[in-house]
Motif scaffolding. Sequence first.
Motif, short mmCIF file in Angstrom:
data_model
loop_
_atom_site.label_atom_id
_atom_site.label_comp_id
_atom_site.label_asym_id
_atom_site.label_seq_id
_atom_site.Cartn_x
_atom_site.Cartn_y
_atom_site.Cartn_z
N ALA A 89 4.20 -6.02 -2.29
CA ALA A 89 5.11 -4.93 -1.94
C ALA A 89 4.76 -3.67 -2.73
O ALA A 89 4.81 -2.56 -2.19
CB ALA A 89 6.56 -5.34 -2.20
N HIS A 90 4.40 -3.84 -3.99
CA HIS A 90 4.00 -2.69 -4.81
C HIS A 90 2.79 -2.00 -4.17
O HIS A 90 2.75 -0.78 -4.06
CB HIS A 90 3.63 -3.13 -6.23
CG HIS A 90 4.78 -3.64 -7.03
ND1 HIS A 90 4.66 -3.97 -8.36
CD2 HIS A 90 6.08 -3.89 -6.71
CE1 HIS A 90 5.83 -4.39 -8.83
NE2 HIS A 90 6.70 -4.36 -7.83
N LEU A 134 9.34 0.54 9.85
CA LEU A 134 9.82 1.45 8.81
C LEU A 134 10.19 2.82 9.36
O LEU A 134 11.14 3.45 8.90
CB LEU A 134 8.77 1.59 7.71
CG LEU A 134 8.51 0.35 6.86
CD1 LEU A 134 7.37 0.60 5.88
CD2 LEU A 134 9.77 -0.10 6.12
N ILE A 139 12.85 4.47 -4.90
CA ILE A 139 12.09 3.22 -4.85
C ILE A 139 12.12 2.57 -6.23
O ILE A 139 11.97 3.25 -7.24
CB ILE A 139 10.62 3.46 -4.44
CG1 ILE A 139 10.55 4.17 -3.08
CG2 ILE A 139 9.85 2.14 -4.39
CD1 ILE A 139 9.14 4.54 -2.66
N MET A 193 6.48 -8.62 3.19
CA MET A 193 5.14 -8.17 3.54
C MET A 193 4.49 -9.07 4.59
O MET A 193 3.63 -8.64 5.34
CB MET A 193 4.27 -8.07 2.30
CG MET A 193 4.71 -7.00 1.31
SD MET A 193 4.89 -5.36 2.07
CE MET A 193 3.24 -5.08 2.69
N ALA A 199 10.93 -2.84 -4.01
CA ALA A 199 9.59 -3.39 -3.78
C ALA A 199 9.36 -4.52 -4.77
O ALA A 199 9.20 -4.29 -5.97
CB ALA A 199 8.53 -2.30 -3.94
N VAL A 241 12.01 -5.52 0.08
CA VAL A 241 10.65 -5.90 0.48
C VAL A 241 10.15 -7.00 -0.45
O VAL A 241 9.85 -6.74 -1.62
CB VAL A 241 9.69 -4.70 0.41
CG1 VAL A 241 8.30 -5.11 0.89
CG2 VAL A 241 10.23 -3.52 1.21
N TRP A 248 1.76 -1.83 -1.13
CA TRP A 248 2.02 -1.14 0.12
C TRP A 248 2.95 0.07 -0.07
O TRP A 248 2.71 1.13 0.49
CB TRP A 248 2.61 -2.10 1.14
CG TRP A 248 2.85 -1.47 2.49
CD1 TRP A 248 3.91 -0.67 2.86
CD2 TRP A 248 2.01 -1.54 3.64
NE1 TRP A 248 3.78 -0.27 4.16
CE2 TRP A 248 2.62 -0.78 4.67
CE3 TRP A 248 0.79 -2.18 3.90
CZ2 TRP A 248 2.07 -0.65 5.94
CZ3 TRP A 248 0.25 -2.06 5.17
CH2 TRP A 248 0.87 -1.30 6.17
N HIS A 249 3.99 -0.10 -0.86
CA HIS A 249 5.08 0.88 -0.89
C HIS A 249 5.00 1.89 -2.03
O HIS A 249 5.71 2.89 -2.00
CB HIS A 249 6.43 0.17 -0.96
CG HIS A 249 6.84 -0.43 0.35
ND1 HIS A 249 7.56 0.26 1.29
CD2 HIS A 249 6.59 -1.65 0.89
CE1 HIS A 249 7.76 -0.52 2.35
NE2 HIS A 249 7.19 -1.67 2.13
N THR A 273 14.65 1.56 -1.75
CA THR A 273 13.72 0.50 -1.40
C THR A 273 13.42 -0.33 -2.64
O THR A 273 13.01 0.23 -3.67
CB THR A 273 12.40 1.07 -0.84
OG1 THR A 273 12.67 1.76 0.38
CG2 THR A 273 11.39 -0.04 -0.57
N ARG A 290 4.47 -3.12 10.25
CA ARG A 290 5.24 -2.47 9.19
C ARG A 290 5.60 -1.02 9.50
O ARG A 290 6.77 -0.64 9.41
CB ARG A 290 4.46 -2.57 7.88
CG ARG A 290 5.35 -2.38 6.68
CD ARG A 290 4.88 -3.20 5.49
NE ARG A 290 6.02 -3.32 4.61
CZ ARG A 290 6.95 -4.26 4.72
NH1 ARG A 290 6.84 -5.18 5.64
NH2 ARG A 290 7.99 -4.27 3.92
N GLU A 291 4.63 -0.20 9.84
CA GLU A 291 4.93 1.21 10.09
C GLU A 291 5.87 1.38 11.27
O GLU A 291 6.76 2.24 11.26
CB GLU A 291 3.64 2.00 10.33
CG GLU A 291 2.76 2.14 9.09
CD GLU A 291 3.41 2.94 7.98
OE1 GLU A 291 4.44 3.62 8.22
OE2 GLU A 291 2.90 2.88 6.84
#
Length: 199
Positions: free
Chosen positions: A135-136, A119, A161, A91, A130, A46, A138-139, A128, A115-116
Amino acid sequence: MTSIDSRLPFEALVAKVRQCRICESQLPLEPRPVIQISRASRILVVGQAPGRRVHETGLPFNDPSGDRLRDWMGITRGTFYDEEQLAILPMGFCYPGTGKSGDLPPRPECAPAWRELLLERLEHIELTLAIGQYAHAWHLPGKKLPVTERVRRWRELWPDILPLPHPSPRNNLWLRRNPWFEEEVIPQLRKRVADILAQ
């Protein structure tokens, strides 16, 4: 924004993503969503959003940032661009343009739209990566933290992650100031990637 049926077959969903125009009026160039994805993917990368060179080639991380990221992961270009192994979902899927200090942030319309839906179809992801603050945000669960602090606390979500700084050459100074990252984190990342790919 058009609502997308969550029951849409995977291939049809990916086709819709590649044809996306939701933020066309805000982009400096023609929309060109750049993603790499397969339902079989086992590692999710990501990033932020495609840069100019990636926009031109249509190949994610086809730039010096990608060279460094592949080195961090300990894999070849061939492995990196094997969608059966790696999904690459930034993203923002399109090049957002350039500002005074580098590329602009990813367009805010992109992640909520797609995104959802994407995923939830990736059922085999074991790791994952990130990369960078967007990215941080969101994830990674919990409150927003500076990138350095997030990366320093990498063990909290390991081995599922891993928060990373951006591998851009613009971050050379950060890497020099934080030698612990390449000493502690990179060997663990390479081992984890190798173990996943060896299965």
